[in-house]
Design a protein around this motif. Structure first.
Motif, PDB file in Angstrom:
ATOM      1  N   GLY B  74      -7.276  67.680  63.782  1.00  0.00           N
ATOM      2  CA  GLY B  74      -6.377  68.734  63.336  1.00  0.00           C
ATOM      3  C   GLY B  74      -5.248  68.220  62.462  1.00  0.00           C
ATOM      4  N   LEU B  75      -5.401  67.026  61.913  1.00  0.00           N
ATOM      5  CA  LEU B  75      -4.330  66.440  61.114  1.00  0.00           C
ATOM      6  C   LEU B  75      -4.514  66.709  59.627  1.00  0.00           C
ATOM      7  CD1 LEU B  75      -4.201  63.033  62.973  1.00  0.00           C
ATOM      8  CD2 LEU B  75      -2.527  64.879  63.136  1.00  0.00           C
ATOM      9  N   ALA B  76      -5.717  67.062  59.259  1.00  0.00           N
ATOM     10  CA  ALA B  76      -5.985  67.375  57.861  1.00  0.00           C
ATOM     11  C   ALA B  76      -6.986  68.511  57.860  1.00  0.00           C
ATOM     12  CB  ALA B  76      -6.552  66.168  57.121  1.00  0.00           C
ATOM     13  N   ARG B  77      -7.242  69.019  56.688  1.00  0.00           N
ATOM     14  CA  ARG B  77      -8.170  70.121  56.632  1.00  0.00           C
ATOM     15  C   ARG B  77      -8.767  70.173  55.238  1.00  0.00           C
ATOM     16  NH1 ARG B  77      -9.407  75.860  57.423  1.00  0.00           N
ATOM     17  NH2 ARG B  77     -10.624  75.562  59.292  1.00  0.00           N
ATOM     18  N   PRO B  78     -10.069  70.456  55.135  1.00  0.00           N
ATOM     19  CA  PRO B  78     -10.633  70.650  53.807  1.00  0.00           C
ATOM     20  C   PRO B  78     -10.027  71.896  53.190  1.00  0.00           C
ATOM     21  CG  PRO B  78     -12.304  70.987  55.510  1.00  0.00           C
ATOM     22  CD  PRO B  78     -11.071  70.518  56.191  1.00  0.00           C
ATOM     23  N   SER B  79      -9.726  71.824  51.932  1.00  0.00           N
ATOM     24  CA  SER B  79      -9.282  73.015  51.212  1.00  0.00           C
ATOM     25  C   SER B  79      -9.959  72.965  49.855  1.00  0.00           C
ATOM     26  CB  SER B  79      -7.766  73.038  51.083  1.00  0.00           C
ATOM     27  OG  SER B  79      -7.321  71.930  50.353  1.00  0.00           O
ATOM     28  N   TYR B  80      -9.901  74.055  49.160  1.00  0.00           N
ATOM     29  CA  TYR B  80     -10.727  74.182  47.969  1.00  0.00           C
ATOM     30  C   TYR B  80      -9.881  74.832  46.905  1.00  0.00           C
ATOM     31  CZ  TYR B  80     -14.240  73.232  51.371  1.00  0.00           C
ATOM     32  OH  TYR B  80     -14.967  72.646  52.365  1.00  0.00           O
ATOM     33  N   LEU B  81      -9.280  74.006  46.095  1.00  0.00           N
ATOM     34  CA  LEU B  81      -8.250  74.491  45.193  1.00  0.00           C
ATOM     35  C   LEU B  81      -8.806  74.836  43.826  1.00  0.00           C
ATOM     36  CD1 LEU B  81      -5.762  71.835  46.398  1.00  0.00           C
ATOM     37  CD2 LEU B  81      -5.624  74.274  46.861  1.00  0.00           C
TER      38      LEU B  81
END
Lengths: 148, 148
Positions: B74-81
């Motif tokens: 839970g320290l990072a997360r995929p995101s899609y910019l």
DNA sequence: GTCCTAACTGAGAACTATTTTCAAGTAGGG
DNA sequence: CCCTACTTGAAAATAGTTCTCAGTTAGGAC
């Protein structure tokens, strides 16, 4: 079958494609039919599978191309709902967003006008001309909370 | 070089990994160092490239594995910019989100506490236990508006 | 209705990103 | 310092997406 494609021809997406100068071919109508038929968080693969039921010779490449066109016209947008697969979401007039359950993968759509005004206000303050927004809230849904 | 890795060892991410029972190896420290050093919207490829500068024998697979661990914790997360590339974003304590320019690809980070309370309130009302949220506003940035 | 042409198509090759496999290397408790 | 389970890099395998191309088709012009 032909009837379903004709039905899609009358939809809002078909009208927008036609207006933009794109031809209304059967493969495209099949994709539009699937999207308008409630498959609103579909991956390209899922659209393809469902589209084949309506138009059996549909090709996967055409699905990708049609989704690209919809994205280009601002009618749909890639979104990424928890899992790694790329998914497309149709744009609607209203502001809507997603609750994604980390445990069961359930996606809940929520309409919330209030949120739209918040984001518009913030964007405006920064001189950014917003075309739309994408909000995803992730956590645990009600059902998964009780089953633990 | 060794010094930078030792520096990463003291960071919050390293502490969290250690707490979870993961070993603090040099490849992992190199990835953490890159992420904590401000590369906050990096694709795995970019993390790999930057990580190699710190720890030359770093492998791409290890970058993926480390990012997976951070996501799991839970320290990072995929995101899609906007673009198609998968990117990872570090979680911070504060609520922050992205303005993405469709024209030039510029990503602006914004902190907005107000937004967090809005989303928490909505989630709570629906019985959803929110762990975090991801908001992306897309449109045209100030600079691209004037240059047209 | 038919002709014509640019736009569109499906199949499969090509490409890219990600995951898996595995033999070799290493952190860190004992 | 030793041991062992965990971790590693490289390469192979897989999965997802885009490209290529020869054949097909929509839809405006007649």
């Amino acid at each position: 079958m032909e009837q379903t494609l004709e039905h899609a021809r009358g939809g809002a997406l078909a009208a927008a494609l036609h207006r933009a100068g794109y031809k209304l071919t059967n493969p495209r109508l099949a994709v539009l039919y699937v999207l308008e038929g409630g498959m609103c968080h579909a991956s390209p693969q899922e659209v393809y599978a469902a589209g084949c039921a309506v138009y059996p010779t549909l090709g996967l490449a055409t699905v990708y191309r049609t989704l690209d066109i919809l994205t280009e016209l601002g009618l749909a947008r890639p979104s990424y709902l928890g899992d790694a697969a790329q998914r497309f979401t149709l744009h609607h007039d209203h502001h809507h967003y997603h609750l994604v359950c980390d445990a069961c993968g359930l996606i809940t759509d929520v309409d919330e006008e209030a949120l739209g005004s918040v984001t518009d206000e913030i964007a405006g303050r920064l001189g950014f001309r917003a075309r739309g927004h994408y909000l995803e809230i992730y956590g645990v849904c009600q059902r998964c909370q009780s089953s633990n």
